[in-house]
Design a protein around this motif. Sequence first.
Motif, short mmCIF file in Angstrom:
data_model
loop_
_atom_site.label_atom_id
_atom_site.label_comp_id
_atom_site.label_asym_id
_atom_site.label_seq_id
_atom_site.Cartn_x
_atom_site.Cartn_y
_atom_site.Cartn_z
N SER A 73 6.62 2.56 18.31
CA SER A 73 5.96 1.26 18.12
C SER A 73 6.10 0.88 16.64
O SER A 73 6.38 1.74 15.80
N ASN A 74 5.85 -0.38 16.33
CA ASN A 74 5.92 -0.82 14.92
C ASN A 74 4.98 -0.01 14.04
O ASN A 74 5.29 0.35 12.92
N LYS A 75 3.80 0.27 14.60
CA LYS A 75 2.79 1.01 13.85
C LYS A 75 3.33 2.42 13.50
O LYS A 75 3.19 2.89 12.38
N GLU A 76 3.96 3.06 14.48
CA GLU A 76 4.50 4.40 14.26
C GLU A 76 5.64 4.38 13.24
O GLU A 76 5.77 5.26 12.41
N ARG A 77 6.47 3.33 13.33
CA ARG A 77 7.57 3.21 12.37
C ARG A 77 7.05 3.08 10.95
O ARG A 77 7.54 3.72 10.03
N ARG A 99 7.63 5.54 7.73
CA ARG A 99 8.13 5.09 6.42
C ARG A 99 7.17 5.48 5.31
O ARG A 99 7.59 5.85 4.22
N ARG A 100 5.88 5.39 5.64
CA ARG A 100 4.87 5.77 4.64
C ARG A 100 4.98 7.26 4.31
O ARG A 100 4.86 7.68 3.18
N GLU A 101 5.22 8.05 5.35
CA GLU A 101 5.35 9.49 5.13
C GLU A 101 6.55 9.83 4.27
O GLU A 101 6.51 10.74 3.47
N ALA A 126 8.93 11.45 -0.95
CA ALA A 126 9.72 11.06 -2.12
C ALA A 126 8.98 11.39 -3.41
O ALA A 126 9.59 11.58 -4.46
N ASN A 127 7.65 11.48 -3.33
CA ASN A 127 6.86 11.77 -4.53
C ASN A 127 6.61 13.25 -4.76
O ASN A 127 5.97 13.62 -5.73
N MET A 128 7.07 14.09 -3.84
CA MET A 128 6.83 15.54 -3.96
C MET A 128 7.87 16.17 -4.87
O MET A 128 8.95 16.52 -4.43
N LYS A 129 7.54 16.28 -6.14
CA LYS A 129 8.49 16.92 -7.06
C LYS A 129 7.85 18.20 -7.57
O LYS A 129 6.84 18.15 -8.28
N HIS A 130 8.39 19.32 -7.15
CA HIS A 130 7.81 20.61 -7.55
C HIS A 130 8.89 21.67 -7.39
O HIS A 130 9.66 21.63 -6.43
N PRO A 131 8.95 22.65 -8.32
CA PRO A 131 10.02 23.66 -8.23
C PRO A 131 9.99 24.48 -6.94
O PRO A 131 11.00 25.05 -6.54
N PHE A 178 7.91 19.02 5.84
CA PHE A 178 6.53 18.60 6.11
C PHE A 178 6.48 18.17 7.55
O PHE A 178 7.49 17.80 8.12
N GLY A 179 5.29 18.20 8.15
CA GLY A 179 5.19 17.71 9.52
C GLY A 179 5.56 16.25 9.51
O GLY A 179 4.71 15.37 9.58
N ILE A 180 6.85 15.97 9.36
CA ILE A 180 7.33 14.59 9.30
C ILE A 180 7.00 13.92 10.62
O ILE A 180 6.97 14.55 11.66
N ALA A 181 6.80 12.61 10.55
CA ALA A 181 6.41 11.86 11.74
C ALA A 181 5.15 12.46 12.33
O ALA A 181 5.13 12.96 13.44
N ARG A 182 4.11 12.44 11.53
CA ARG A 182 2.82 12.96 11.95
C ARG A 182 2.33 12.23 13.18
O ARG A 182 1.58 12.75 13.98
#
Length: 272
Positions: A41-45, A49-51, A56-61, A147-151
């Motif tokens: 659904s649009n909501k899920e999409r 995208r938010r996930e 994209a912000n997870m920068k760690h060694p 990560f549990g992508i597509a939560r």
Amino acid sequence: MDKYTKVQKIGEGSFGKAILVKAKENGRQYVIKEINISKMSNKEREESRREVAVLANMKHPNIVLYRESFEESGCLYIVMDYCEGGDLFKRINAQKGILFSEDQILDWFVQISLALKHVHDRKILHRDIKSQNIFLTKGRTIQLGDFGIARVLNSTVELARTCIGTPYYLSPEICENKPYNNKSDIWALGCVLYEMCTLKHAFEAGNMKNLVLKIISGSFPPVSLHYSFELRNLISQLFKRNPRDRPSVNSILEKNFIAKRIEKFLSPQVWK
């Protein structure tokens, strides 16, 4: 996908496929996650995208590096670094029953915990900590991936049903249909630590029903006395049935025998 050449499919999960690719411009290898969003659904999409924005912000060694993402013909593609050293699950199996040294276990455990701290400090849950999601780089650094992508797809009950293979890392609260929380990640971290110490899963059974009963009772075969009391005691803390009784990742990292290893991997200003 024009910038990449497919090398081979390396995995399939509830989210979609993982493909090993080569970048045409520099010949480097990456892993691309392919997630079919055409039936969402649009909501899920939007949620997916938010996930990706979070990733994209997870920068760690100690976290597998996100490179880019794009959408093409009904699929969302996420490009991540490829860890040549394979995953921890394969590394454990390669031991053929020979136990790791406590030093080795603690070095790995500290790195996994530092990665999880980075995630939890940002009020994010990983949701999919398991030895198959922990990777070794060529330089033998440990990195937490996937990560549990597509939560959205992974509402917890759904997760229990669609998990490929038996869900060894489910916590008692998930088995009882309670919501997933940061302490559920800590339980899964306990499962990984136990696996590093024994080369076996803490909770195993021939079927889902018996596995759930074992997890809820919280009984697991003891860890070899060849390991220190601190290490064995830490495992029993991570396996407390009540999530509130489990330590947070920050309090794990403050334990003396863990804390003194941290500077081996990170300078204090990075993790404090």
